[in-house]
Design an enzyme around this catalytic site. Structure first.
Site, PDB file in Angstrom:
ATOM      1  N   PRO A 138      29.360 -16.771  38.866  1.00 43.95           N
ATOM      2  CA  PRO A 138      28.731 -15.585  39.463  1.00 43.95           C
ATOM      3  C   PRO A 138      27.215 -15.718  39.579  1.00 43.95           C
ATOM      4  O   PRO A 138      26.542 -16.150  38.644  1.00 43.95           O
ATOM      5  CB  PRO A 138      29.097 -14.458  38.495  1.00 43.95           C
ATOM      6  CG  PRO A 138      30.313 -14.934  37.789  1.00 43.95           C
ATOM      7  CD  PRO A 138      30.161 -16.415  37.672  1.00 43.95           C
ATOM      8  N   CYS A 139      26.721 -15.325  40.730  1.00 46.60           N
ATOM      9  CA  CYS A 139      25.264 -15.220  40.916  1.00 46.60           C
ATOM     10  C   CYS A 139      24.778 -13.880  40.356  1.00 46.60           C
ATOM     11  O   CYS A 139      23.787 -13.826  39.640  1.00 46.60           O
ATOM     12  CB  CYS A 139      24.905 -15.347  42.384  1.00 46.60           C
ATOM     13  SG  CYS A 139      25.260 -16.974  43.082  1.00 46.60           S
ATOM     14  N   LEU A 140      25.475 -12.811  40.696  1.00 48.82           N
ATOM     15  CA  LEU A 140      25.188 -11.507  40.087  1.00 48.82           C
ATOM     16  C   LEU A 140      25.593 -11.549  38.620  1.00 48.82           C
ATOM     17  O   LEU A 140      26.702 -11.960  38.282  1.00 48.82           O
ATOM     18  CB  LEU A 140      25.986 -10.413  40.799  1.00 48.82           C
ATOM     19  CG  LEU A 140      25.969  -9.021  40.153  1.00 48.82           C
ATOM     20  CD1 LEU A 140      24.588  -8.405  40.220  1.00 48.82           C
ATOM     21  CD2 LEU A 140      27.014  -8.122  40.817  1.00 48.82           C
ATOM     22  N   ARG A 159      21.073 -14.365  38.828  1.00 48.82           N
ATOM     23  CA  ARG A 159      20.510 -15.617  38.320  1.00 48.82           C
ATOM     24  C   ARG A 159      20.030 -16.484  39.477  1.00 48.82           C
ATOM     25  O   ARG A 159      19.090 -17.271  39.343  1.00 48.82           O
ATOM     26  CB  ARG A 159      21.550 -16.387  37.499  1.00 48.82           C
ATOM     27  CG  ARG A 159      22.753 -16.824  38.308  1.00 48.82           C
ATOM     28  CD  ARG A 159      23.664 -17.787  37.585  1.00 48.82           C
ATOM     29  NE  ARG A 159      24.760 -18.168  38.476  1.00 48.82           N
ATOM     30  CZ  ARG A 159      24.679 -19.130  39.392  1.00 48.82           C
ATOM     31  NH1 ARG A 159      23.572 -19.835  39.535  1.00 48.82           N
ATOM     32  NH2 ARG A 159      25.706 -19.402  40.180  1.00 48.82           N
TER      33      ARG A 159
END
Length: 222
Positions: A138-140, A159
């Site tokens: 996950p980026c979020l 991130r």
């Protein structure tokens, strides 16, 4: 670090692209792609109801709608992760925790709470994926809601954020999530704050897009 305050996602997007291309620093990703990034970019959207989409956003309205629908209601597609599951069905000890339901109920009970947070990172999955050559995590990472002056304020942390193709869908989708929470709690929706640790553009991959929509910034890539 770069901080801006804009009324809409559209306005912030168009400024951010120019800023990253002009003043960002180049880096090479783990999979060998060249990015230009600004570390710790913070964007405050002061009027989230303004939801027009920039004509310079290459994926357009349908991508925003699909991302929002998948975030709020889930998708039948199989991914290594998806945000709906991580937020609404976070697995712990063979149980699924609906973090958004917790937030709604907590805010109804205690409007001054600072504990209304949701996370997406699952160490038992994401560390293993991160140790492989391929795979998505996950980026979020984090979503928090506060009520102040009878308004809901939303803050999110990424991130890593692909500015050219992901930021607009990310932000508008998460604003829709905030509006859902505000409606369920029974308060007005205030502002949306988006913090990206690495706000970046893939300058080789997206060069044609930059040339088409931001030709004045090509000089910064020479």
């Amino acid at each position: 670090m770069y901080c801006i305050k804009k009324p809409s996602v559209r306005a912030s997007y168009e400024e951010l692209v120019k800023e990253v291309l002009k003043n960002g620093e180049d880096m090479i990703t783990e999979d060998g792609q060249k990015c230009r990034e600004i570390r710790n970019t913070v964007i405050e959207i002061t009027n989230p109801k303004l939801k027009s989409i920039s004509p310079k956003y290459p994926l357009g309205k349908k991508a925003v709608e699909q991302y929002t629908n998948n975030l709020l209601y889930g998708s039948e597609n199989v991914f290594s992760y998806d945000y709906h599951s991580r937020l609404f069905k976070y697995p712990v000890n063979n149980k699924e925790i609906n973090q958004i339901d917790f937030i709604v109920e907590k805010l109804k009970e205690q409007q001054n709470s600072r504990r209304c947070v949701a996370i997406t990172w699952q160490p038992n999955i994401d560390i293993e994926v991160s140790n492989k050559d391929h795979g998505s995590v996950p980026c979020l990472q984090f979503v928090q809601f506060l009520i102040r002056d009878n308004k809901l304020y939303q803050t999110v942390l990424f991130r890593s954020n692909d500015l050219a193709v992901a930021f607009v869908s990310n932000a508008l989708g998460l604003i829709a999530l905030g509006e859902m929470v505000a409606e369920k709690v029974g308060v007005d929706y205030g502002t949306y704050t988006h913090h990206s640790v690495s706000m970046h553009i893939y300058i080789d991959r997206d060069r044609d897009y930059i040339e088409k929509y931001f030709p004045e910034s090509l000089k910064y890539l020479e």
